[in-house]
Write a protein that holds these residues in place. Structure first.
Motif, PDB file in Angstrom:
ATOM      1  N   ALA A 174     -33.277  20.219 -20.677  1.00 34.54           N
ATOM      2  CA  ALA A 174     -33.475  18.861 -20.207  1.00 34.54           C
ATOM      3  C   ALA A 174     -32.319  18.783 -19.094  1.00 34.54           C
ATOM      4  CB  ALA A 174     -32.842  17.873 -21.351  1.00 34.54           C
ATOM      5  N   ASP A 175     -31.288  19.747 -19.291  1.00 40.36           N
ATOM      6  CA  ASP A 175     -29.972  19.267 -18.290  1.00 40.36           C
ATOM      7  C   ASP A 175     -30.916  19.937 -16.958  1.00 40.36           C
ATOM      8  OD1 ASP A 175     -28.365  18.124 -20.030  1.00 40.36           O
ATOM      9  OD2 ASP A 175     -27.286  20.098 -20.596  1.00 40.36           O
ATOM     10  N   ALA A 176     -31.371  21.109 -17.024  1.00 42.33           N
ATOM     11  CA  ALA A 176     -31.993  21.793 -15.972  1.00 42.33           C
ATOM     12  C   ALA A 176     -32.972  21.093 -15.217  1.00 42.33           C
ATOM     13  CB  ALA A 176     -32.372  23.292 -16.169  1.00 42.33           C
ATOM     14  N   TYR A 177     -33.618  20.361 -15.672  1.00 39.83           N
ATOM     15  CA  TYR A 177     -34.732  19.606 -15.391  1.00 39.83           C
ATOM     16  C   TYR A 177     -34.502  17.940 -15.191  1.00 39.83           C
ATOM     17  CZ  TYR A 177     -38.165  23.319 -16.075  1.00 39.83           C
ATOM     18  OH  TYR A 177     -38.784  24.461 -16.000  1.00 39.83           O
ATOM     19  N   ALA A 178     -33.214  17.772 -15.258  1.00 38.36           N
ATOM     20  CA  ALA A 178     -32.691  16.368 -15.121  1.00 38.36           C
ATOM     21  C   ALA A 178     -33.175  15.701 -13.731  1.00 38.36           C
ATOM     22  CB  ALA A 178     -31.032  16.312 -15.151  1.00 38.36           C
ATOM     23  N   GLY A 179     -33.778  14.527 -13.948  1.00 36.49           N
ATOM     24  CA  GLY A 179     -34.343  13.620 -12.930  1.00 36.49           C
ATOM     25  C   GLY A 179     -35.860  14.058 -12.687  1.00 36.49           C
ATOM     26  N   HIS A 180     -36.325  14.934 -13.411  1.00 35.74           N
ATOM     27  CA  HIS A 180     -37.784  15.464 -13.061  1.00 35.74           C
ATOM     28  C   HIS A 180     -38.512  15.136 -14.608  1.00 35.74           C
ATOM     29  CE1 HIS A 180     -36.000  16.902  -9.521  1.00 35.74           C
ATOM     30  NE2 HIS A 180     -35.397  17.913 -10.352  1.00 35.74           N
ATOM     31  N   SER A 181     -39.055  14.003 -14.801  1.00 38.70           N
ATOM     32  CA  SER A 181     -39.221  13.633 -16.135  1.00 38.70           C
ATOM     33  C   SER A 181     -40.696  14.301 -16.644  1.00 38.70           C
ATOM     34  CB  SER A 181     -39.492  12.346 -16.183  1.00 38.70           C
ATOM     35  OG  SER A 181     -40.412  11.739 -15.431  1.00 38.70           O
ATOM     36  N   SER A 182     -41.646  14.403 -15.468  1.00 37.08           N
ATOM     37  CA  SER A 182     -42.905  14.856 -15.812  1.00 37.08           C
ATOM     38  C   SER A 182     -42.855  16.604 -15.874  1.00 37.08           C
ATOM     39  CB  SER A 182     -43.913  14.892 -14.742  1.00 37.08           C
ATOM     40  OG  SER A 182     -44.169  13.472 -14.508  1.00 37.08           O
ATOM     41  N   GLY A 201     -35.075  24.622 -11.722  1.00 36.79           N
ATOM     42  CA  GLY A 201     -34.887  23.166 -11.450  1.00 36.79           C
ATOM     43  C   GLY A 201     -35.390  22.974 -10.118  1.00 36.79           C
ATOM     44  N   ASP A 202     -35.593  23.863  -9.339  1.00 35.87           N
ATOM     45  CA  ASP A 202     -36.009  23.741  -7.766  1.00 35.87           C
ATOM     46  C   ASP A 202     -37.600  23.491  -8.006  1.00 35.87           C
ATOM     47  OD1 ASP A 202     -33.933  24.130  -6.594  1.00 35.87           O
ATOM     48  OD2 ASP A 202     -34.057  26.301  -6.152  1.00 35.87           O
ATOM     49  N   ILE A 203     -38.170  24.330  -9.042  1.00 35.55           N
ATOM     50  CA  ILE A 203     -39.645  24.443  -9.161  1.00 35.55           C
ATOM     51  C   ILE A 203     -40.094  23.115  -9.973  1.00 35.55           C
ATOM     52  CG2 ILE A 203     -41.559  25.314 -10.895  1.00 35.55           C
ATOM     53  CD1 ILE A 203     -40.144  28.095 -10.407  1.00 35.55           C
ATOM     54  N   ALA A 204     -39.081  22.364 -10.681  1.00 36.82           N
ATOM     55  CA  ALA A 204     -39.352  21.021 -11.331  1.00 36.82           C
ATOM     56  C   ALA A 204     -39.391  20.125 -10.369  1.00 36.82           C
ATOM     57  CB  ALA A 204     -38.240  20.893 -12.302  1.00 36.82           C
ATOM     58  N   ALA A 205     -38.499  20.206  -9.426  1.00 39.87           N
ATOM     59  CA  ALA A 205     -38.725  19.125  -8.488  1.00 39.87           C
ATOM     60  C   ALA A 205     -39.911  19.176  -7.325  1.00 39.87           C
ATOM     61  CB  ALA A 205     -37.364  19.341  -7.422  1.00 39.87           C
ATOM     62  N   ASP A 206     -40.213  20.373  -7.122  1.00 36.43           N
ATOM     63  CA  ASP A 206     -41.444  20.487  -6.471  1.00 36.43           C
ATOM     64  C   ASP A 206     -42.783  20.096  -7.314  1.00 36.43           C
ATOM     65  OD1 ASP A 206     -40.302  21.574  -4.336  1.00 36.43           O
ATOM     66  OD2 ASP A 206     -40.881  23.510  -4.665  1.00 36.43           O
ATOM     67  N   PHE A 207     -42.747  20.173  -8.565  1.00 34.26           N
ATOM     68  CA  PHE A 207     -43.801  19.835  -9.520  1.00 34.26           C
ATOM     69  C   PHE A 207     -44.051  18.305  -9.458  1.00 34.26           C
ATOM     70  CE2 PHE A 207     -45.609  18.686 -13.703  1.00 34.26           C
ATOM     71  CZ  PHE A 207     -46.533  19.151 -13.645  1.00 34.26           C
ATOM     72  N   GLU A 208     -42.510  17.662  -9.622  1.00 31.17           N
ATOM     73  CA  GLU A 208     -42.539  16.202  -9.541  1.00 31.17           C
ATOM     74  C   GLU A 208     -42.993  15.537  -8.195  1.00 31.17           C
ATOM     75  OE1 GLU A 208     -41.337  13.213 -12.524  1.00 31.17           O
ATOM     76  OE2 GLU A 208     -41.109  15.414 -12.407  1.00 31.17           O
ATOM     77  N   ALA A 209     -42.816  16.095  -7.271  1.00 32.58           N
ATOM     78  CA  ALA A 209     -43.260  15.843  -5.874  1.00 32.58           C
ATOM     79  C   ALA A 209     -45.039  15.862  -5.926  1.00 32.58           C
ATOM     80  CB  ALA A 209     -42.799  16.563  -4.761  1.00 32.58           C
ATOM     81  N   ARG A 234     -44.992  30.362  -6.623  1.00 28.61           N
ATOM     82  CA  ARG A 234     -43.380  30.629  -6.974  1.00 28.61           C
ATOM     83  C   ARG A 234     -43.354  30.543  -8.492  1.00 28.61           C
ATOM     84  NH1 ARG A 234     -40.027  25.863  -4.719  1.00 28.61           N
ATOM     85  NH2 ARG A 234     -38.324  27.297  -5.424  1.00 28.61           N
ATOM     86  N   ILE A 235     -43.990  29.928  -9.219  1.00 27.92           N
ATOM     87  CA  ILE A 235     -43.886  29.743 -10.798  1.00 27.92           C
ATOM     88  C   ILE A 235     -44.449  31.498 -11.393  1.00 27.92           C
ATOM     89  CG2 ILE A 235     -44.864  29.180 -13.105  1.00 27.92           C
ATOM     90  CD1 ILE A 235     -45.413  26.356 -11.549  1.00 27.92           C
ATOM     91  N   VAL A 236     -45.581  31.899 -10.858  1.00 22.60           N
ATOM     92  CA  VAL A 236     -45.925  33.307 -11.011  1.00 22.60           C
ATOM     93  C   VAL A 236     -44.866  34.282 -10.919  1.00 22.60           C
ATOM     94  CG1 VAL A 236     -47.945  35.042 -10.851  1.00 22.60           C
ATOM     95  CG2 VAL A 236     -48.401  32.746 -10.876  1.00 22.60           C
ATOM     96  N   ALA A 237     -44.197  34.130  -9.725  1.00 23.42           N
ATOM     97  CA  ALA A 237     -43.159  35.173  -9.147  1.00 23.42           C
ATOM     98  C   ALA A 237     -42.017  34.828  -9.988  1.00 23.42           C
ATOM     99  CB  ALA A 237     -42.960  34.706  -7.709  1.00 23.42           C
ATOM    100  N   ALA A 238     -41.719  33.771 -10.458  1.00 22.59           N
ATOM    101  CA  ALA A 238     -40.376  33.307 -11.285  1.00 22.59           C
ATOM    102  C   ALA A 238     -40.889  33.910 -12.660  1.00 22.59           C
ATOM    103  CB  ALA A 238     -40.223  32.035 -11.667  1.00 22.59           C
ATOM    104  N   SER A 239     -41.977  33.875 -13.382  1.00 19.84           N
ATOM    105  CA  SER A 239     -42.134  34.420 -14.538  1.00 19.84           C
ATOM    106  C   SER A 239     -41.997  35.923 -14.758  1.00 19.84           C
ATOM    107  CB  SER A 239     -43.814  34.202 -14.649  1.00 19.84           C
ATOM    108  OG  SER A 239     -44.499  34.997 -14.271  1.00 19.84           O
ATOM    109  N   ASP A 240     -42.178  36.774 -13.444  1.00 24.35           N
ATOM    110  CA  ASP A 240     -41.770  38.095 -13.657  1.00 24.35           C
ATOM    111  C   ASP A 240     -40.374  38.541 -14.041  1.00 24.35           C
ATOM    112  OD1 ASP A 240     -44.409  38.701 -12.524  1.00 24.35           O
ATOM    113  OD2 ASP A 240     -43.807  38.928 -10.570  1.00 24.35           O
ATOM    114  N   ARG A 241     -39.523  37.511 -14.026  1.00 26.90           N
ATOM    115  CA  ARG A 241     -38.080  37.510 -14.392  1.00 26.90           C
ATOM    116  C   ARG A 241     -37.992  37.462 -16.050  1.00 26.90           C
ATOM    117  NH1 ARG A 241     -34.032  36.293 -10.075  1.00 26.90           N
ATOM    118  NH2 ARG A 241     -32.792  35.899 -11.795  1.00 26.90           N
TER     119      ARG A 241
END
Length: 252
Positions: free
Chosen positions: A125-133, A170-178, A195-202
């Protein structure tokens, strides 16, 4: 002594006594000239033994074996040892359930999560603050996965301990909200999925060797959001493509 007297003394029903006769657990007693069964003290003792073993959790088949004259000594000890071990396992399971229940009683009544999962939820919730969806989607999926997928709790804990991954989320959440105001064919959808698929490799899910078959299919995840009116059509399309791409990557 009649069957009703036997049942009353032992604390069971005449129906149960007759059932034990039918399956051979109790031998048929002698009958009087009028056809009534006549029971003796030996029958009372035997039926009490049956009832005692039933109360301990033994099946009627097991009881029939251990009360057989030819097998009684060895088999009774073996079956009782297995029963004792089973009860010990049940006691451990009950203790673990009580521990989890105590955690849930301490939790927020509106969010009955264990302490570990609750801590993960707070950090998401902290990481996604401001991105409700994005936060709503991620928190719901996290709660399901940590409940039914072995190793998911540990995977989430490792992910939220990675500062770079948290920042990226957090950046991905902002893009998803957009995408809330985007059209379903918006090119940003495909770019975000990449970007999400690339991040999942981590992220590496460590599934225990004893884990059974997967309980969640791709269709389950996509169906969760098909009717999510709090997401736009573009966001739902993003989720669909993301899940499909991730599934393809896991099976490759």
């Amino acid at each position: 002594m009649r069957i009703g007297d036997l049942a009353r003394i032992v604390g069971t029903s005449t129906r149960a006594v007759r059932h034990y006769h039918r399956i051979g657990l109790l031998p048929e007693p002698a009958r009087e000239s009028n056809g009534y069964r006549t029971y003796t003290l030996d029958d009372v003792v035997l039926l009490l033994r049956v009832r005692r073993l039933v109360a301990l959790g033994m099946s009627l088949d097991e009881i029939g074996d251990v009360l057989d004259e030819d097998e009684r000594g060895r088999d009774l000890d073996e079956v009782l040892a297995e029963l004792d071990a089973d009860l010990a396992r049940q006691a451990e399971e009950i203790e673990e359930r009580r521990r989890q229940l105590a955690e849930l009683r301490r939790a927020d009544p509106g969010r009955p999560l264990t302490e570990r999962v609750g801590a993960i939820a707070d950090r998401i919730a902290d990481a996604y603050a401001g991105h409700s969806s994005a936060a709503r989607m991620e928190l719901a999926v996290m709660e399901v996965l940590t409940s039914v997928v072995p190793g998911a709790v540990e995977t989430y804990e490792a992910a939220i301990d990675d500062p770079a991954l948290v920042a990226l989320s957090g950046d991905i959440a902002a893009d998803f909200e957009a995408l809330a105001d985007a059209e379903p064919d918006d090119p940003r959808i495909a770019a975000l999925v990449d970007r999400i698929v690339a991040a999942s490799d981590r992220i590496h899910l460590a599934v225990p060797e004893e884990a059974g078959p997967a309980r969640i299919a791709v269709e389950d995840v996509t169906a969760w959001f098909d009717a999510a009116d709090w997401m736009s059509e573009a966001q739902r399309r993003c989720v669909l493509l993301m899940v499909q791409r991730l599934a393809e990557g896991r099976s490759a």
